[in-house]
Write a protein that holds these residues in place. Structure first.
Motif, PDB file in Angstrom:
ATOM      1  N   GLY A 114      55.087 -30.076  17.846  1.00  0.00           N
ATOM      2  CA  GLY A 114      55.982 -31.107  18.328  1.00  0.00           C
ATOM      3  C   GLY A 114      55.295 -32.458  18.376  1.00  0.00           C
ATOM      4  O   GLY A 114      54.713 -32.908  17.386  1.00  0.00           O
ATOM      5  N   SER A 115      55.325 -33.100  19.526  1.00  0.00           N
ATOM      6  CA  SER A 115      54.729 -34.431  19.658  1.00  0.00           C
ATOM      7  C   SER A 115      53.248 -34.385  20.027  1.00  0.00           C
ATOM      8  O   SER A 115      52.624 -35.434  20.207  1.00  0.00           O
ATOM      9  CB  SER A 115      55.481 -35.237  20.722  1.00  0.00           C
ATOM     10  OG  SER A 115      55.325 -34.635  22.003  1.00  0.00           O
ATOM     11  N   LYS A 116      52.682 -33.195  20.124  1.00  0.00           N
ATOM     12  CA  LYS A 116      51.265 -33.056  20.482  1.00  0.00           C
ATOM     13  C   LYS A 116      50.459 -32.613  19.260  1.00  0.00           C
ATOM     14  O   LYS A 116      50.869 -31.722  18.515  1.00  0.00           O
ATOM     15  CB  LYS A 116      51.067 -32.042  21.609  1.00  0.00           C
ATOM     16  CG  LYS A 116      51.799 -32.387  22.904  1.00  0.00           C
ATOM     17  CD  LYS A 116      51.211 -33.618  23.563  1.00  0.00           C
ATOM     18  CE  LYS A 116      51.739 -33.808  24.983  1.00  0.00           C
ATOM     19  NZ  LYS A 116      53.194 -34.015  25.038  1.00  0.00           N
ATOM     20  N   VAL A 117      49.306 -33.242  19.081  1.00  0.00           N
ATOM     21  CA  VAL A 117      48.375 -32.857  18.021  1.00  0.00           C
ATOM     22  C   VAL A 117      47.084 -32.409  18.676  1.00  0.00           C
ATOM     23  O   VAL A 117      46.495 -33.135  19.492  1.00  0.00           O
ATOM     24  CB  VAL A 117      48.106 -34.024  17.049  1.00  0.00           C
ATOM     25  CG1 VAL A 117      47.066 -33.619  16.011  1.00  0.00           C
ATOM     26  CG2 VAL A 117      49.400 -34.445  16.355  1.00  0.00           C
ATOM     27  N   PHE A 118      46.629 -31.220  18.325  1.00  0.00           N
ATOM     28  CA  PHE A 118      45.424 -30.628  18.897  1.00  0.00           C
ATOM     29  C   PHE A 118      44.343 -30.611  17.814  1.00  0.00           C
ATOM     30  O   PHE A 118      44.551 -30.081  16.725  1.00  0.00           O
ATOM     31  CB  PHE A 118      45.695 -29.207  19.378  1.00  0.00           C
ATOM     32  CG  PHE A 118      46.776 -29.107  20.414  1.00  0.00           C
ATOM     33  CD1 PHE A 118      46.460 -29.038  21.765  1.00  0.00           C
ATOM     34  CD2 PHE A 118      48.125 -29.090  20.050  1.00  0.00           C
ATOM     35  CE1 PHE A 118      47.452 -28.956  22.729  1.00  0.00           C
ATOM     36  CE2 PHE A 118      49.136 -29.005  21.000  1.00  0.00           C
ATOM     37  CZ  PHE A 118      48.793 -28.940  22.344  1.00  0.00           C
ATOM     38  N   VAL A 119      43.202 -31.204  18.125  1.00  0.00           N
ATOM     39  CA  VAL A 119      42.072 -31.216  17.203  1.00  0.00           C
ATOM     40  C   VAL A 119      40.970 -30.349  17.805  1.00  0.00           C
ATOM     41  O   VAL A 119      40.442 -30.654  18.876  1.00  0.00           O
ATOM     42  CB  VAL A 119      41.554 -32.644  16.960  1.00  0.00           C
ATOM     43  CG1 VAL A 119      40.416 -32.625  15.940  1.00  0.00           C
ATOM     44  CG2 VAL A 119      42.685 -33.546  16.467  1.00  0.00           C
ATOM     45  N   ALA A 120      40.640 -29.263  17.116  1.00  0.00           N
ATOM     46  CA  ALA A 120      39.620 -28.325  17.582  1.00  0.00           C
ATOM     47  C   ALA A 120      38.479 -28.308  16.579  1.00  0.00           C
ATOM     48  O   ALA A 120      38.703 -28.053  15.391  1.00  0.00           O
ATOM     49  CB  ALA A 120      40.211 -26.927  17.744  1.00  0.00           C
ATOM     50  N   ASN A 121      37.270 -28.560  17.060  1.00  0.00           N
ATOM     51  CA  ASN A 121      36.135 -28.675  16.136  1.00  0.00           C
ATOM     52  C   ASN A 121      34.911 -27.947  16.666  1.00  0.00           C
ATOM     53  O   ASN A 121      34.552 -28.075  17.843  1.00  0.00           O
ATOM     54  CB  ASN A 121      35.786 -30.146  15.918  1.00  0.00           C
ATOM     55  CG  ASN A 121      34.810 -30.336  14.772  1.00  0.00           C
ATOM     56  OD1 ASN A 121      35.228 -30.332  13.611  1.00  0.00           O
ATOM     57  ND2 ASN A 121      33.529 -30.479  15.059  1.00  0.00           N
ATOM     58  N   ALA A 122      34.284 -27.182  15.780  1.00  0.00           N
ATOM     59  CA  ALA A 122      32.993 -26.556  16.063  1.00  0.00           C
ATOM     60  C   ALA A 122      32.125 -26.735  14.832  1.00  0.00           C
ATOM     61  O   ALA A 122      32.452 -26.229  13.753  1.00  0.00           O
ATOM     62  CB  ALA A 122      33.158 -25.073  16.390  1.00  0.00           C
ATOM     63  N   PRO A 139      50.358 -27.886  26.887  1.00  0.00           N
ATOM     64  CA  PRO A 139      49.137 -28.343  26.214  1.00  0.00           C
ATOM     65  C   PRO A 139      47.876 -27.604  26.649  1.00  0.00           C
ATOM     66  O   PRO A 139      47.027 -27.274  25.798  1.00  0.00           O
ATOM     67  CB  PRO A 139      49.071 -29.835  26.589  1.00  0.00           C
ATOM     68  CG  PRO A 139      50.485 -30.220  26.839  1.00  0.00           C
ATOM     69  CD  PRO A 139      51.121 -29.013  27.466  1.00  0.00           C
ATOM     70  N   ASP A 140      47.727 -27.344  27.941  1.00  0.00           N
ATOM     71  CA  ASP A 140      46.533 -26.636  28.400  1.00  0.00           C
ATOM     72  C   ASP A 140      46.483 -25.221  27.846  1.00  0.00           C
ATOM     73  O   ASP A 140      45.410 -24.715  27.467  1.00  0.00           O
ATOM     74  CB  ASP A 140      46.490 -26.595  29.926  1.00  0.00           C
ATOM     75  CG  ASP A 140      46.240 -27.966  30.541  1.00  0.00           C
ATOM     76  OD1 ASP A 140      45.647 -28.824  29.839  1.00  0.00           O
ATOM     77  OD2 ASP A 140      46.637 -28.184  31.691  1.00  0.00           O
ATOM     78  N   ALA A 141      47.645 -24.578  27.771  1.00  0.00           N
ATOM     79  CA  ALA A 141      47.689 -23.216  27.241  1.00  0.00           C
ATOM     80  C   ALA A 141      47.402 -23.191  25.744  1.00  0.00           C
ATOM     81  O   ALA A 141      46.726 -22.279  25.241  1.00  0.00           O
ATOM     82  CB  ALA A 141      49.056 -22.592  27.527  1.00  0.00           C
ATOM     83  N   VAL A 142      47.900 -24.192  25.026  1.00  0.00           N
ATOM     84  CA  VAL A 142      47.619 -24.264  23.591  1.00  0.00           C
ATOM     85  C   VAL A 142      46.123 -24.495  23.355  1.00  0.00           C
ATOM     86  O   VAL A 142      45.518 -23.902  22.443  1.00  0.00           O
ATOM     87  CB  VAL A 142      48.462 -25.370  22.927  1.00  0.00           C
ATOM     88  CG1 VAL A 142      48.056 -25.551  21.466  1.00  0.00           C
ATOM     89  CG2 VAL A 142      49.953 -25.031  23.017  1.00  0.00           C
ATOM     90  N   LYS A 143      45.514 -25.357  24.168  1.00  0.00           N
ATOM     91  CA  LYS A 143      44.067 -25.566  24.060  1.00  0.00           C
ATOM     92  C   LYS A 143      43.307 -24.264  24.247  1.00  0.00           C
ATOM     93  O   LYS A 143      42.378 -23.943  23.485  1.00  0.00           O
ATOM     94  CB  LYS A 143      43.603 -26.595  25.096  1.00  0.00           C
ATOM     95  CG  LYS A 143      43.970 -28.031  24.786  1.00  0.00           C
ATOM     96  CD  LYS A 143      43.467 -28.982  25.864  1.00  0.00           C
ATOM     97  CE  LYS A 143      41.959 -29.018  25.950  1.00  0.00           C
ATOM     98  NZ  LYS A 143      41.489 -30.076  26.889  1.00  0.00           N
ATOM     99  N   GLU A 144      43.681 -23.503  25.259  1.00  0.00           N
ATOM    100  CA  GLU A 144      43.012 -22.226  25.514  1.00  0.00           C
ATOM    101  C   GLU A 144      43.237 -21.257  24.362  1.00  0.00           C
ATOM    102  O   GLU A 144      42.331 -20.487  24.001  1.00  0.00           O
ATOM    103  CB  GLU A 144      43.519 -21.623  26.825  1.00  0.00           C
ATOM    104  CG  GLU A 144      42.995 -22.324  28.062  1.00  0.00           C
ATOM    105  CD  GLU A 144      41.474 -22.323  28.134  1.00  0.00           C
ATOM    106  OE1 GLU A 144      40.860 -21.257  27.888  1.00  0.00           O
ATOM    107  OE2 GLU A 144      40.893 -23.393  28.411  1.00  0.00           O
TER     108      GLU A 144
END
Length: 480
Positions: free
Chosen positions: A267-275, A232-237
């Motif tokens: 997979g079971s993680k959803v990443f929401v990125a907003n600017a 997860p941390d790597a996907v965020k980066e």
């Protein structure tokens, strides 16, 4: 004229009963008539105009797909204009009369809608009106849905050399998306991407077009390079780095910019990125209680927020705080040389204010789908006092947790609350007598257009775009 709607105050977490309220339609008719209700199309103030939304750019993007999208595989949906594209408008009018459970495979006159959605994922847009001649109007909003979104060799054919089966977007089967994902020979891990990009300033549409075209591929390349793949941390980066790379390489950044609101499922993680001031949110729907609950919603990145204002001022920028209205970062417009103001504190492009603390770095949040399901089930089950464990039967009876995701530009959300959006979409996704998802999005866009018409008396309407995808539905269990 469409029925009036006044935006309610959005909350980060709300639960709403769907008994009656879920049967949302523009004409405020009962649930039984929602699928067949006739929508009036008065809100667009320029009904005789031909839209100058860059369909050419969209077509060019599609024609170059083999070259551009070399780092991912998947079904790509782009939005079409609901009103000013006459063919789309006619098809959507016919689609309103069709229930979600009815197959459209033999309805050739609706085939063009396959480019914008399926029963489980869809995206639509409406060009705005910003003054001037009708032919000069440009839609600066862009959106995309990619489902599945398989990076690298997840699709089993990274070079795209094997002949893949044809995707049929309008398949009445609720298994369609799962069938698409299971077509991979190497993975069945759910992976989806949806996004909206709201352009602004003179070259805003060039920036948003570049973002919608390039971001999925740049992100896929970065995700494919990760080891392990889904830390997860790597996907965020990877998401943050993607925003920054798009910002640095976008055309028109000196005289334009765009928001970026992205939802990525791995997979079971959803990443929401907003600017920026577009927004994304996740919604839980429970059929047993017919309720919707907004479990996460991104914030609007506005200059008046304490952390944003501090960064801008630390960089030498100045924030304009009117008694009423919208806060702005003041800067000198490179085209006119006049002082102007940007109504957000994060964006892609906008290089003129980049040195003043406006950054492309998104705020990224991670939502664990498994944890969401567990939390929902815990509400329905009591933990026995003797051993503190949960009865396994409780999971079987209570796991009716559906999750879907929404990303929308402020042209929609300024006049449609997250709660209303969630209710309309849940109804179309999960009720057999409901209209197709595209019809629900069409209704929501007309609702917002009506709000703009009443608020501005036809003098102004912002561009509108929305993207939606189903994230999770309970596993099917065989009957005992």
């Amino acid at each position: 004229m469409l029925s009036a709607f006044f935006r309610s105050t959005a909350s980060r977490r709300t639960s709403t009963s769907l008994a009656g309220a879920l049967a949302f339609s523009i004409s405020s008719r009962p649930a039984t008539s929602a699928a067949s209700s006739t929508m009036m199309e008065a809100p667009p103030p320029t009904p005789r105009a031909t839209s100058s939304y860059s369909f050419k750019d969209k077509e060019n993007t599609n024609s170059k797909r083999k070259d551009i999208h070399c780092h991912f595989q998947g079904r790509i949906f782009y939005p079409q204009d609901i009103y000013y594209d006459p063919n789309v408008k006619e098809a959507l009018t016919k689609l309103r009369k069709v229930k979600r459970t009815e197959s459209l495979e033999n309805q050739k006159d609706l085939k063009l809608l396959e480019a914008s959605g399926s029963p489980q994922a869809a995206t639509l847009t409406l060009i705005g009106y910003k003054g001037g001649t009708l032919d000069s109007q440009i839609n600066q909003d862009r959106a995309v849905v990619i489902s599945p979104y398989q990076v690298g060799n997840e699709g089993g054919d990274p070079a795209g050399t094997k002949k893949r089966r044809r995707f049929t977007a309008f398949n009445a089967s609720r298994q369609q998306d799962e069938d698409v994902e299971s077509s991979s020979t190497t993975t069945t891990t759910p992976s989806r991407l949806i996004a909206v990009f709201d352009g602004h300033a003179r070259l805003g549409e060039k920036v948003s077009q570049y973002a919608v075209t390039e971001l999925p591929n740049v992100l896929a390349k970065k995700l494919d390079a990760l080891n392990p793949k889904d830390n997860p941390d790597a996907v965020k980066e990877a998401l943050i780095d993607t925003f920054i790379e798009i910002d640095r390489s976008c055309p028109g950044g000196v005289s334009g910019g765009c928001t970026a609101s992205v939802i990525l499922q791995r997979g079971s993680k959803v990443f929401v990125a907003n600017a920026g001031d577009s927004r994304s949110f996740l919604v839980v729907y429970r059929p047993s209680s017919q309720t919707v609950e907004i479990i996460y919603i991104s914030r609007e990145d506005k200059p008046h927020l304490p952390d944003e204002r501090k960064r801008v001022e630390d960089c030498g920028g100045r924030v304009f705080l009117p008694p009423l209205g919208i806060s702005r970062v003041l800067y000198t417009d490179p085209d006119s040389g006049m002082q102007s103001g940007l109504a957000m504190s994060r964006s892609i492009g906008d290089w003129a204010v980049g040195k003043l603390g406006v950054i492309p770095d998104p705020i990224v949040e991670v939502i664990d789908v498994d944890q969401v399901v567990e939390n929902q089930v815990l509400r329905d089950c009591q933990i026995p006092e003797e051993d503190g464990t949960m009865d396994a039967a409780c999971f079987i009876s209570s796991d009716d947790v559906h999750i879907f995701a929404v990303a929308a530009t402020d042209g929609l959300m300024d006049f449609a609350s997250p709660e209303v959006i969630a209710q309309a979409i849940a109804f179309s996704l999960y009720h057999d007598d409901a209209p197709y998802l595209l019809s629900a999005l069409e209704q929501l866009i007309y609702l917002a257009a009506s709000g703009w018409e009443k608020a501005k008396q036809g003098r102004y309407r912002d561009d509108i775009a929305i993207s939606v995808t189903e994230i999770r539905k309970p596993p099917m269990r065989s009957k005992q």
